[in-house]
Motif scaffolding. Structure first.
Motif, PDB file in Angstrom:
ATOM      1  N   ARG A   8      21.381  13.295  11.204  1.00 19.84           N
ATOM      2  CA  ARG A   8      21.073  14.328  12.197  1.00 19.84           C
ATOM      3  C   ARG A   8      22.348  14.909  12.795  1.00 19.84           C
ATOM      4  O   ARG A   8      22.469  16.128  12.993  1.00 19.84           O
ATOM      5  N   ALA A  11      23.941  17.236  10.316  1.00 17.12           N
ATOM      6  CA  ALA A  11      23.222  18.508  10.263  1.00 17.12           C
ATOM      7  C   ALA A  11      23.555  19.379  11.466  1.00 17.12           C
ATOM      8  O   ALA A  11      23.758  20.590  11.341  1.00 17.12           O
ATOM      9  N   GLN A  12      23.621  18.742  12.632  1.00 12.59           N
ATOM     10  CA  GLN A  12      23.924  19.498  13.848  1.00 12.59           C
ATOM     11  C   GLN A  12      25.333  20.072  13.791  1.00 12.59           C
ATOM     12  O   GLN A  12      25.546  21.246  14.133  1.00 12.59           O
ATOM     13  N   GLU A  15      25.511  22.862  11.327  1.00 13.18           N
ATOM     14  CA  GLU A  15      24.607  23.960  11.651  1.00 13.18           C
ATOM     15  C   GLU A  15      23.667  24.273  10.489  1.00 13.18           C
ATOM     16  O   GLU A  15      23.473  25.439  10.113  1.00 13.18           O
ATOM     17  N   VAL A  16      23.121  23.198   9.926  1.00  4.52           N
ATOM     18  CA  VAL A  16      22.108  23.324   8.877  1.00  4.52           C
ATOM     19  C   VAL A  16      20.979  22.362   9.209  1.00  4.52           C
ATOM     20  O   VAL A  16      21.089  21.554  10.139  1.00  4.52           O
ATOM     21  N   SER A  17      19.914  22.417   8.426  1.00  4.13           N
ATOM     22  CA  SER A  17      18.799  21.509   8.657  1.00  4.13           C
ATOM     23  C   SER A  17      19.087  20.139   8.063  1.00  4.13           C
ATOM     24  O   SER A  17      19.951  19.987   7.186  1.00  4.13           O
ATOM     25  N   ILE A  18      18.340  19.140   8.552  1.00  7.11           N
ATOM     26  CA  ILE A  18      18.465  17.798   7.995  1.00  7.11           C
ATOM     27  C   ILE A  18      18.102  17.807   6.511  1.00  7.11           C
ATOM     28  O   ILE A  18      18.722  17.125   5.696  1.00  7.11           O
ATOM     29  N   ALA A  19      17.101  18.614   6.155  1.00 10.51           N
ATOM     30  CA  ALA A  19      16.679  18.706   4.753  1.00 10.51           C
ATOM     31  C   ALA A  19      17.813  19.215   3.869  1.00 10.51           C
ATOM     32  O   ALA A  19      17.983  18.759   2.727  1.00 10.51           O
ATOM     33  N   THR A  20      18.617  20.146   4.394  1.00 11.41           N
ATOM     34  CA  THR A  20      19.732  20.685   3.608  1.00 11.41           C
ATOM     35  C   THR A  20      20.792  19.620   3.382  1.00 11.41           C
ATOM     36  O   THR A  20      21.339  19.487   2.282  1.00 11.41           O
TER      37      THR A  20
END
Length: 353
Positions: A8, A11-12, A15-20
Motif C-alpha cells: 500500500r 502504491a501511495q 501514485e498508482v493503485s495497489i493492483a498496478t
C-alpha cells in the motif's frame, strides 16, 4: 522501531493503485511511466515483497532445491552455478544441500526440501549404498518434481547428463590415432550408467580398431586422489605397461599424474594421459592436461530449464533424457607413441583380433 513497508505504501508513493503494483511485482505489463514510479518507490522505501504471503496466494514458494553429493568436488559447483543463475533469471531462489556422498543423508535433505515447500528439486545422486532397493522406492515416492543431473536413477525420470560413452570413445580414438595400442583405462567404481560409460566407451573404441580386450589395462577405483595413484601405479608396474592412460574422474586424474611422476616417467614422452573435466588450473599445470571437458554449467542450466518447464506446464509428457556433448581439449599431456630405446613395448604388441 522501524515500520514495515507494505504494498500500500509503495502504491501511495508511486501514485498508482495497489493492483498496478501487484501486476508489476508479478512481472505483468504496466505502463512505462507507472513502472518507473513503482521502481523508484520500491528503492526509496526499501520495499521487499512478503515472499511467504505471495507463496501462499500463488501456492508456489518460487524456491528450488538442489542436492549435490560432495561440495568439495570441483565438478559440482560448476553445475550449481548453472542451476542458480538460471533459477534466479526465472524468479526462483535456490536452496542448496550437500549430501556428503551418503544416500541416507541425501534422503534427509529431500525430506527437508519437501517440508520447506520447495517447488521442485535438482538432484545429483550420492553413490549407491547397501540399501539400494529401499532408496529406489523412496525416490519414486517423492512428490517433489525432480530433475536428475549426471547420475541417473534406475527408473524413468527427467535426467540431464553428459554423453560419457561418446566422449570416452572419442578420447581413446584420439590415443589410437597417436599410435598407442596399449591404453589403460582408470574408471570410477561407483554404480550408475555415467561411471560405467567410460569403460564401455574405451572398450568400444578398441574393438573398432581391431584390438583384443585387455582386462589387465582396465582398473576401477573409488574417485579419490589416493585411489587414482594406487591403481595407476599398478598399471605402470606391469611388465608391458600402457603407453597411454585414459582417466574418467578429475580426482583420479590427479592421482594418476602423481603416480606417473613417482615412477620416474615423463608425460607424454613415456606415457600419455587424458583426464576428465576442465579447470583453470589445468592451463598452468605441467604438462598442461589433455582432458574431456564436460559441459558442467550447461548441464545445470538445462536441468533447471527442464524443471521450470515442468512446473509451469511448458514441458509435459513422459520423462526426458537430455544427453549433452563433451569436448576433447587437447593440450600437452598426450603425444605420439614413442618406442623405448631398448625396443620393448612395440606398438601393436597387444593382440589383434
Amino acid at each position: 522501531m522501524k515500520t514495515t513497508v507494505d504494498i500500500r505504501a509503495v502504491a501511495q508513493r508511486a501514485e498508482v493503485s495497489i493492483a498496478t503494483v501487484s501486476r508489476y511485482l508479478n512481472k505483468k505489463r504496466v505502463s512505462p511511466p507507472a513502472e518507473q514510479r513503482i521502481l523508484a518507490a520500491i528503492k526509496e522505501l526499501s520495499y521487499s515483497p512478503n515472499r511467504v504471503a505471495r507463496s501462499l496466494r500463488a501456492r508456489r514458494t518460487m524456491t528450488l532445491g538442489m542436492i549435490i553429493p560432495d561440495i568439495t568436488n570441483p565438478f559440482f559447483p560448476a553445475v550449481v552455478k548453472g542451476v542458480e543463475e538460471t533459477a534466479r533469471a526465472a524468479g526462483f531462489a535456490l536452496t542448496l544441500f550437500n549430501a556428503g556422498e551418503d544416500e541416507e543423508r541425501e534422503w534427509e535433505c529431500l525430506q527437508v526440501l519437501q517440508a520447506l515447500r520447495c517447488d521442485g528439486a535438482v538432484l545429483i545422486m550420492a553413490p549407491e549404498g547397501p540399501n539400494h532397493a529401499r532408496r529406489r522406492e523412496q525416490l519414486q515416492q517423492v512428490k517433489l518434481p525432480t530433475v536428475y543431473v549426471d547420475r541417473a536413477p534406475d527408473f524413468e525420470a527427467d535426467i540431464v547428463a553428459a554423453d560419457n560413452l561418446h566422449s570416452a570413445q572419442e578420447a581413446v580414438r584420439y590415443l589410437l590415432g597417436l599410435g598407442h595400442t596399449r591404453i589403460g583405462a582408470v574408471t570410477a567404481n561407483l554404480a550408475g550408467a555415467a561411471h560405467r560409460a567410460g569403460g564401455a566407451g574405451s572398450r568400444r573404441a578398441r574393438r573398432a580398431a581391431g584390438l583384443a580386450p585387455s582386462p589387465a589395462y582396465e582398473v576401477r577405483a573409488t574417485p579419490t586422489v589416493a585411489d587414482g595413484y594406487a591403481v595407476t601405479a599398478r598399471l605402470l608396474e606391469l611388465a608391458d605397461r600402457p603407453s597411454a592412460i585414459f582417466v574418467t574422474s578429475n580426482r583420479l586424474t590427479i592421482g594418476a599424474m602423481a603416480a606417473v611422476e613417482a615412477h620416474g616417467l615423463r608425460c607424454p614422452q613415456d606415457v600419455s594421459v587424458i583426464g576428465y573435466d576442465n579447470y583453470e588450473w589445468q592451463d598452468v599445470y605441467h604438462p598442461r592436461m589433455t582432458t574431456v571437458a564436460q559441459p558442467t554449467y550447461l548441464m545445470g542450466t538445462r536441468a533447471t530449464e527442464l524443471l521450470i518447464g515442468r512446473l509451469t506446464g511448458a514441458v509435459v509428457g513422459p520423462p526426458q533424457r537430455l544427453l549433452l556433448q563433451s569436448q576433447l581439449v587437447i593440450r600437452e599431456s598426450t603425444g605420439a607413441y614413442r618406442a623405448p630405446a631398448d625396443g620393448s613395448h612395440r606398438p601393436g604388441s597387444s593382440a589383434k583380433r
